[in-house]
Design a protein around this motif. Sequence first.
Motif, short mmCIF file in Angstrom:
data_model
loop_
_atom_site.label_atom_id
_atom_site.label_comp_id
_atom_site.label_asym_id
_atom_site.label_seq_id
_atom_site.Cartn_x
_atom_site.Cartn_y
_atom_site.Cartn_z
N ILE A 50 0.39 68.06 29.19
CA ILE A 50 0.26 66.69 29.67
C ILE A 50 -0.14 65.75 28.94
O ILE A 50 -0.65 64.26 28.48
CB ILE A 50 1.14 66.59 30.60
CG1 ILE A 50 2.30 67.42 30.98
CG2 ILE A 50 1.62 64.48 30.74
CD1 ILE A 50 2.60 66.88 32.58
N VAL A 93 -2.62 61.53 22.43
CA VAL A 93 -1.26 62.20 21.39
C VAL A 93 -0.24 60.40 21.09
O VAL A 93 -0.31 60.04 19.95
CB VAL A 93 -0.78 62.39 20.80
CG1 VAL A 93 -0.27 63.03 19.99
CG2 VAL A 93 -1.29 64.61 20.67
N GLN A 94 -0.09 60.57 21.86
CA GLN A 94 0.79 59.26 22.53
C GLN A 94 0.84 57.98 21.81
O GLN A 94 1.48 57.22 21.20
CB GLN A 94 1.71 59.33 23.26
CG GLN A 94 2.89 58.34 23.16
CD GLN A 94 3.13 57.78 24.65
OE1 GLN A 94 3.59 58.15 25.98
NE2 GLN A 94 5.29 57.47 24.69
N ALA A 100 -0.79 65.76 25.32
CA ALA A 100 0.47 64.76 24.78
C ALA A 100 0.07 63.12 24.87
O ALA A 100 0.47 62.47 24.21
CB ALA A 100 1.40 65.32 25.20
N THR A 105 -7.02 63.05 24.13
CA THR A 105 -6.73 64.21 23.79
C THR A 105 -8.66 65.30 23.32
O THR A 105 -7.47 66.32 24.46
CB THR A 105 -7.21 63.96 21.92
OG1 THR A 105 -5.64 62.68 22.09
CG2 THR A 105 -6.06 65.37 21.43
#
Length: 225
Positions: A202, A208-209, A205, A88
């Motif tokens: 991306i 974060v995932q 993201a 991140t």
Amino acid sequence: MGYFSNSVNIFLAVFAALFPIVNPLGGAPIFLNFVRGCSAPTRELLARSVAVYGFLMLLGSLIIGAQVLLFFGITLPVLRVAGGVVVTSVGWNLLHQGDEPAKRADGTPLDDAHAKDQAFYPLTLPLTVGPGSIATTIALAASHRSTFETDLAMSVSSLIGAVAGLIGVALTVYFAFREAPTIERVLGKNGTNVLVRLFAFILFAIGVQIIWLGARDLLGDIPRR
């Protein structure tokens, strides 16, 4: 024939699981943005170095990753959370990076004299082979641990297929990074900047995932009253 089929299935499983996470095509413009000030031979050398380092990291994760985690008392959820924070952070920094060539932490442009020092960090870890791909590789190895312990011939065929999958991922990294200038010429400067920002988002993201997956597993381990 069964062993060959098993090797093929493991190859497909490993390649399919790691390719979207490593994302060589998406990482190529980001790689070029870091090494824009380098000569063509140096860029090709860096592309090869990143592919080799990435393969060795994934191979180590495949063979001894789970044992190392157990030795230090680190669980996969904790690895995901820590790795997600790193991914991140990298994605966030790339999102807010200017259009000028990437710079080192001390503000000196990345050129031939300094590029080789960056081949492992940050070009390989975490930009190419990050905690997400490492955790995925360890999880793939752990999911076949019972086979390794019960059937030696099947475990050898599984290992061959897994290593072939890692080689396939490393080769795509090498060719995508080596041809990054060609990709930029096709897309143009504006298109490349858009692609860098897109894949930086991306990457953010994905981080974060990864954090969420690790946190969800950790929260699931909390006893409910």
